[in-house]
Motif scaffolding. Structure first.
Motif, PDB file in Angstrom:
ATOM      1  N   ILE A 142      37.355  39.657  34.531  1.00  0.00           N
ATOM      2  CA  ILE A 142      37.236  41.478  34.645  1.00  0.00           C
ATOM      3  C   ILE A 142      36.790  41.803  36.048  1.00  0.00           C
ATOM      4  N   PRO A 143      35.885  41.329  36.459  1.00  0.00           N
ATOM      5  CA  PRO A 143      35.357  41.703  38.120  1.00  0.00           C
ATOM      6  C   PRO A 143      36.336  41.214  39.060  1.00  0.00           C
ATOM      7  N   ILE A 144      37.310  40.356  38.862  1.00  0.00           N
ATOM      8  CA  ILE A 144      38.077  39.624  39.882  1.00  0.00           C
ATOM      9  C   ILE A 144      39.410  40.145  39.740  1.00  0.00           C
ATOM     10  N   ILE A 145      39.948  40.334  38.648  1.00  0.00           N
ATOM     11  CA  ILE A 145      41.490  40.410  38.307  1.00  0.00           C
ATOM     12  C   ILE A 145      41.749  41.839  38.015  1.00  0.00           C
ATOM     13  N   THR A 146      40.894  42.507  37.209  1.00  0.00           N
ATOM     14  CA  THR A 146      41.287  43.538  36.579  1.00  0.00           C
ATOM     15  C   THR A 146      41.576  44.882  37.543  1.00  0.00           C
ATOM     16  N   ALA A 147      40.522  45.090  38.494  1.00  0.00           N
ATOM     17  CA  ALA A 147      40.819  46.160  39.324  1.00  0.00           C
ATOM     18  C   ALA A 147      42.179  46.031  40.299  1.00  0.00           C
ATOM     19  N   PRO A 148      42.269  45.033  40.957  1.00  0.00           N
ATOM     20  CA  PRO A 148      43.548  45.133  41.593  1.00  0.00           C
ATOM     21  C   PRO A 148      44.742  45.134  40.796  1.00  0.00           C
ATOM     22  N   PHE A 149      44.694  44.569  39.556  1.00  0.00           N
ATOM     23  CA  PHE A 149      45.969  44.843  38.522  1.00  0.00           C
ATOM     24  C   PHE A 149      46.031  46.189  38.059  1.00  0.00           C
TER      25      PHE A 149
END
Length: 213
Positions: A142-149
């Motif tokens: 969640i902290p690494i992938i979700t925001a850019p996605f």
């Protein structure tokens, strides 16, 4: 969804997945209810053994095959995606070269697959609790992938460095949170670290735009 030609087709994919997910969730909710009706005094640790023992042998074999196929299909898909991202996307992003020979990409793909597979195997020995491993997965996903996605879905277009800085920010913040903040507060920081990821991407994107001007 990634293979959708437009947002209409993506909407159809989400709708179909939503229908199937409702059916799956109904089955997930129904199973413990049926177990409770059959054995109301059963300890939590014995639930799965009770479910397996209550099945006919043919269904037990089918369930074992289904779980093995499910785990292996998920594992090889994730390994393949990770290896391709490292050998193709990240190499192009970090080196700026568009003509990297396929032989080198293939070699790096194999090395990445072996390395990530070994790390995943070692991680599986970290805990015997599948739920704890799942929570650990979400704490980093969640902290690494979700925001850019999510930003990409909403139409945000920035440089590759912007996404890398945001992902690095998410990784660092979740590690700091897990080591020092969560033991003191008991609060999961995945969402806040995801927000930090997005804010870092926005800041870097704004800085790069000003730099070009």
């Amino acid at each position: 969804m990634y293979m959708s030609t437009d947002h209409y087709q993506a909407t159809s994919v989400f709708f179909g997945a939503g229908i199937f997910s409702i059916f799956i969730k109904v089955m997930i909710v129904a199973m413990p209810l049926l177990v409770y009706v059959g054995a109301p005094d059963l300890p939590t640790s014995e639930v799965w053994s009770y479910v397996i023992a209550s099945m006919p042998p043919l269904l037990q074999g089918g369930l074992a095959i289904a779980f093995l196929a499910l785990s292996m299909s998920t594992a090889d898909a994730q390994l393949n995606s990770c290896a391709v991202m490292v050998s193709h996307d990240m190499v192009h992003c970090l080196t700026g070269k568009r003509g990297v020979p396929y032989e080198r990409q293939l070699r790096l793909t194999k090395i990445t697959t072996v390395a990530v597979g070994i790390c995943a195997t070692l991680l599986s020995f970290y805990s015997n609790d599948l739920l704890a491993l799942l929570k650990l997965h979400f704490d980093f996903y969640i902290p690494i992938i979700t925001a850019p996605f999510v930003l990409a879905i909403l139409g945000f277009r920035g440089a590759a460095q912007t996404a890398l800085v945001g992902m690095a920010t998410g990784l660092v913040t979740i590690i700091v949170w897990k080591l020092w903040v969560e033991p003191q507060t008991g609060i999961n920081g995945s969402f806040l670290c995801m927000v930090a990821n997005g804010l870092a991407m926005a800041a870097v994107h704004s800085w790069l735009k000003k730099k070009k001007l």
